[in-house]
Design a protein around this motif. Structure first.
Motif: not given
Length: 485
Positions: A56-71
């Motif tokens: 991903c060129p814009v760092d939009a993909i994150t492991r679900v377990s690491r999503l912040t409360g807002d995400q």
């Protein structure tokens, strides 16, 4: 544990080709591609390999377990896309470059513009070993929309500029900055010098709003505000004065409107270290703005903003968010599905019921079409079709962009774009103009985000390569430079 695609998604599909289990959709071969604000990862199929996050060129993909409360909502948004879709999707047919790609004669292409669409076109062209590219840009710095159109606090999205940096320094690429094609060099002269010309000039004007008072002092294009806070060379440092502005009304409710609302109500301390222009940061420190009203002529079910942009406003600490409008419009918010942009406002209090908790707030005002701007000598209020009036010290027009005609280029007045068929520029009589092509907003009108330009550019480059293969350019003397006026 699966990965999820979040707010920053640029939709350019870089992640699709590296997924080993085809769990990211929609793909460019599917009808939904270009119509969704994000790509989505199927949590039922994801094997947690992380290849998509690396690509991903814009760092939009994150492991679900690491999503912040807002995400955290993005885990549900990704899963919701697959609610009525099969868990195993068929792979699309593989696409191979033409067999002649390595035997094509040298050809020189001029690309007018250095924004995302132009860069995606260059990436596609550079796959052909015999291609040579010369970029032309009216500005003295490259980047286009990626540099001067993305809000400074969208740090992830702005990383797309780093993704294109390798194009600008490629050994087969030449940069010609500070050259205005159509003025310094005619389109015909450029066409004679190069074997093909690709226009990626974007959309540099506003859609008009013909109501009384729209030209009053204090009524500005949101495009001016964007250029002001991103440091666009065409916008002076004193173009915006916020010292006496307490209430701002933004006409329109697309992402540009929400960017403007967010920046105008931001804590300046949160913008330190971003790419915001120094003069804008200084002005925001002395700003008197306490309220920004985002006025939409239709209800929340027709919201023009993306859910991600609205979610970012609702989740922000230190700024209240409220909604206003007819009762039926506000009640419609609670009925919206999670995929609808307006659903981000579920749970937000109406402006009449909200208890102010902070010094600043953003109000989403639905069902209110502007009919007049009042004031003398400056704008002081906006009248709406429902009979309401909003006092305003500053009014920003954010109802969309359109291109500007350039002498010597055919123009589609309806789209506000260069007249073309599938990327081939066509004259007023419908006949293709020899080896002139167009990409991005200059091709399809001002619709779609950064990533939508990738598939668009590849379609145009495919047409260009077909034309080169069918009618190879004759060897000619390569001029070291093109004379400018």
């Amino acid at each position: 544990m699966a990965f999820a695609i979040t707010q920053n998604c640029c939709n350019d599909a870089s992640c699709l080709s590296v997924c080993p289990v085809n769990c990211i959709h929609p793909t460019p071969d599917e009808p939904d591609f270009g119509k969704t604000e994000l790509l989505y990862i199927d949590p039922r199929s994801c094997i947690d390999c992380g290849a998509c996050a690396d690509a991903c060129p814009v760092d939009a993909i994150t492991r679900v377990s690491r999503l912040t409360g807002d995400q955290a909502i993005y885990a549900d948004i990704n899963a919701d896309y697959y609610r009525d879709r099969p868990s195993v999707a068929e792979w699309g047919a593989p696409k191979f470059p033409p067999a002649s790609i390595n035997s094509m004669p040298r050809f020189d292409v001029a690309i007018v513009g250095t924004g995302p669409a132009a860069c995606y076109a260059a990436q596609a062209l550079l796959r052909v070993p015999s291609s040579r590219i010369t970029f032309y840009d009216r500005l003295a710095v490259p980047g286009g929309l990626a540099r001067f159109g993305v809000a400074p606090d969208h740090v992830g999205t702005r990383r797309i500029g780093e993704h294109f940096r390798s194009v600008f320094v490629h050994p087969r690429v030449t940069m010609k900055l500070g050259v205005d094609i159509g003025t310094d060099i005619t389109h015909d002269d450029l066409g004679r010098r190069f074997d093909a010309v690709v226009y990626g000039t974007g959309a540099d004007n506003d859609r008009p709003l013909d109501i009384p008072g729209i030209d009053l002092p204090g009524s500005l294009s949101a495009r001016t505000l964007v250029g002001w806070y991103t440091g666009h060379p065409d916008v002076s440092a004193d173009a915006i004065d916020l010292s006496d502005v307490r209430r701002v009304t933004i006409i329109g409710n697309g992402n540009v409107a929400l960017d403007a609302a967010r920046i105008l109500t931001a804590d300046p301390a949160d913008l330190v270290g971003t790419d915001i222009s120094p003069h804008a940061l200084a002005a925001l420190r002395g700003s008197a703005v306490t309220e920004v009203v985002v006025a939409a002529r239709r209800g929340p079910e027709f919201a023009a903003f993306t859910r991600s942009e609205a979610q970012a406003l609702v989740n922000r600490r230190g700024v209240d968010v409220a909604v206003s409008g007819p009762a039926e419009a506000l009640s419609a918010i609670d009925e919206l599905p999670i995929s609808a942009p307006g659903s981000a406002l579920q749970g937000v209090a109406s402006v009449d019921d909200a208890v102010p908790g902070t010094a600043r707030r953003v109000v989403f005002s639905f069902g209110r079409a502007p009919v007049r701007l009042n004031g003398s000598p400056r704008v002081d209020s906006v009248e709406f079709s429902d009979g309401t009036t909003a006092e305003s010290d500053l009014v920003l027009l954010a109802i969309g962009y359109r291109g500007t005609p350039s002498p010597g280029m055919p123009f589609n007045e309806v789209l506000g774009a260069i007249r073309n068929v599938d990327g081939r520029v066509v004259a007023e009589d419908g006949e293709p103009m020899a080896r002139r092509y167009v990409v991005g907003w200059a091709k399809r009108g001002a619709t779609g985000g950064i990533g939508d330009n990738k598939v668009d550019a590849e379609e145009t480059v495919d047409a260009l390569l077909q034309d080169i293969a069918a009618n190879p350019p004759e060897p000619k003397k390569r001029l070291s430079r093109l004379r400018t006026r």
